[in-house]
Design an enzyme around this catalytic site. Sequence first.
Site, PDB file in Angstrom:
ATOM      1  CE  LYS A 119      -3.418   2.900   2.394  1.00 44.52           C
ATOM      2  NZ  LYS A 119      -3.738   3.888   3.748  1.00 44.52           N
ATOM      3  N   GLY A 180      -8.251   9.974   8.960  1.00 47.75           N
ATOM      4  CA  GLY A 180      -8.129   9.604   9.944  1.00 47.75           C
ATOM      5  C   GLY A 180      -8.852  11.616  10.321  1.00 47.75           C
ATOM      6  CB  ALA A 206      -7.929   7.970   3.856  1.00 43.25           C
TER       7      ALA A 206
END
Lengths: 279, 212, 68
Positions: A119, A180, A206
């Site tokens: 990733k 986040g 994300a």
Amino acid sequence: MPSKVDSEASAAERVDPGISRGDVDGFQLGGRIWGSRLIVGTGGFRSLEAMERALVASGAEIVTVALRRVDPLARGSALEVIDGLGLFALPNTAGCYTARDAVRTAQLAREAFETDWIKLEVIGDDRTLFPDAVELLDAAQQLIDEGFTVLPYTNDDPILARRLQDAGCAAVMPLGSPIGSGMGIRNPYNIQIIVESASVPVVLDAGIGTPSDAALAMELGCNGVLLSSSVARAKDPERMARAMRQAVEAGYAARRAGRIPRKLHAEGSTPDQGLPDLG
Amino acid sequence: MPSKVDSEASAAERVDPGISRGDVDGFQLGGRIWGSRLIVGTGGFRSLEAMERALVASGAEIVTVALRRVDPLARGSALEVIDGLGLFALPNTAGCYTARDAVRTAQLAREAFETDWIKLEVIGDDRTLFPDAVELLDAAQQLIDEGFTVLPYTNDDPILARRLQDAGCAAVMPLGSPIGSGMGIRNPYNIQIAGESAPGLVAAPTIEDARE
Amino acid sequence: MTIELNGRTVELSPGATVADAVIEAGADGDSRGVAVAVDGQVIRRVDWGKTKLRSDQSVEVVRAVQGG
């Protein structure tokens, strides 16, 4: 050179290339078929036990891990848990700011995990954690030349997504909003454009905050969703993991089912014909 | 290398450093002070007359123009109108897909308009008209080396905006949504972040393509 | 012989190999999830035992941690 997108392609093909190839029941990624379209990160959990319960509840088969310097005092290991559950550990290059660092981290990960899957994250600053387009593409090209299966975390720019695809990436993983942040999908239009022009799987990576965000990603035509914080930092990670699993399944089913078009005015579903005259 | 953004800067500074430098009455761009913060494109009008009236009404001082092959049959010229109004003609590189084409177009524009200002556009495909980040940055670097005042049309990626700034661009001009789409600002969050990371350099998205 | 191991200066006996540095760093016997770079170059696991370290080399020993 300009890349003309074939607007004649059938809607189904544009929606999910997997579906048109008969891949209705599995998620094709990196030359394998996966049963779950949800990829879960392992960072941010309060304990390894909480992580284990959440991973099981999520139904994920692929989970992401990072590499850091050995800490001789650390108790237990995330990798033992992941191996114990029989899951596939996908290493990331989190924390890399340059193509050079990301390539080296990927090389370390290949040794550590005996996998050529990576990733790929190459970020531009520590405040947005947004990818650096130029470094990302450079790193992707180098890693593909070295035989890696590259899954790049990218921004929601359709042009960069196409260049990553053309370079040979196994998927493109656009962000919905900052890592986040839990802000969901800030620009669904760009995600839609990426999905329309992609010939590799699109994994929304994300920004997911809550299950409706994950469902929206799948309804927009993404082939999968990658999330971490929304589960790990939830009050009850195990329950949230289950909710995310259901949302990804629901969103995918809805996409395949084909939603009704939006209309300005009402259109009743009850027939007018045969309505009694009640004076 | 990571670039740390100073989060201690006051909100006012981040919003518009021009203001904090006492520049309350003018728009600093490319080393000049402008009275109007609105830049208008000249494409897409039904007639030169309609364009002229709209330019006057807009109050714009900077208007964008493109370069195309000479058409011997064309009547009138946009540039005559622009010169007649005393406006500054900012050439663009619309239609370029590579850094190489954009640099050559900018060099032609410098000759044609006797200005080293260039609205730099390097697009990735003809359907979205979104910029190609890699080619755009490459073109910007080359043109800055050649002494151009570079105003790049960019996407709403704050990292690319910072790299364009670091390369020496005189502004960054992020898109709100696809050119000509009329979709407004699709991702205000990114524009806000770009403004924080590239303080003072974010020109408002131009209304150039808000055609009829 | 002094080397830089995970950012710390450590003393290893002359002739020490990468495998010795892995143990010194605190990685346990099972090396799955562990990888090593010497002066930025990744050393393959099969070469750990036969790669001798030299003074002043910088060794990074990393392992899997939780991440997104």
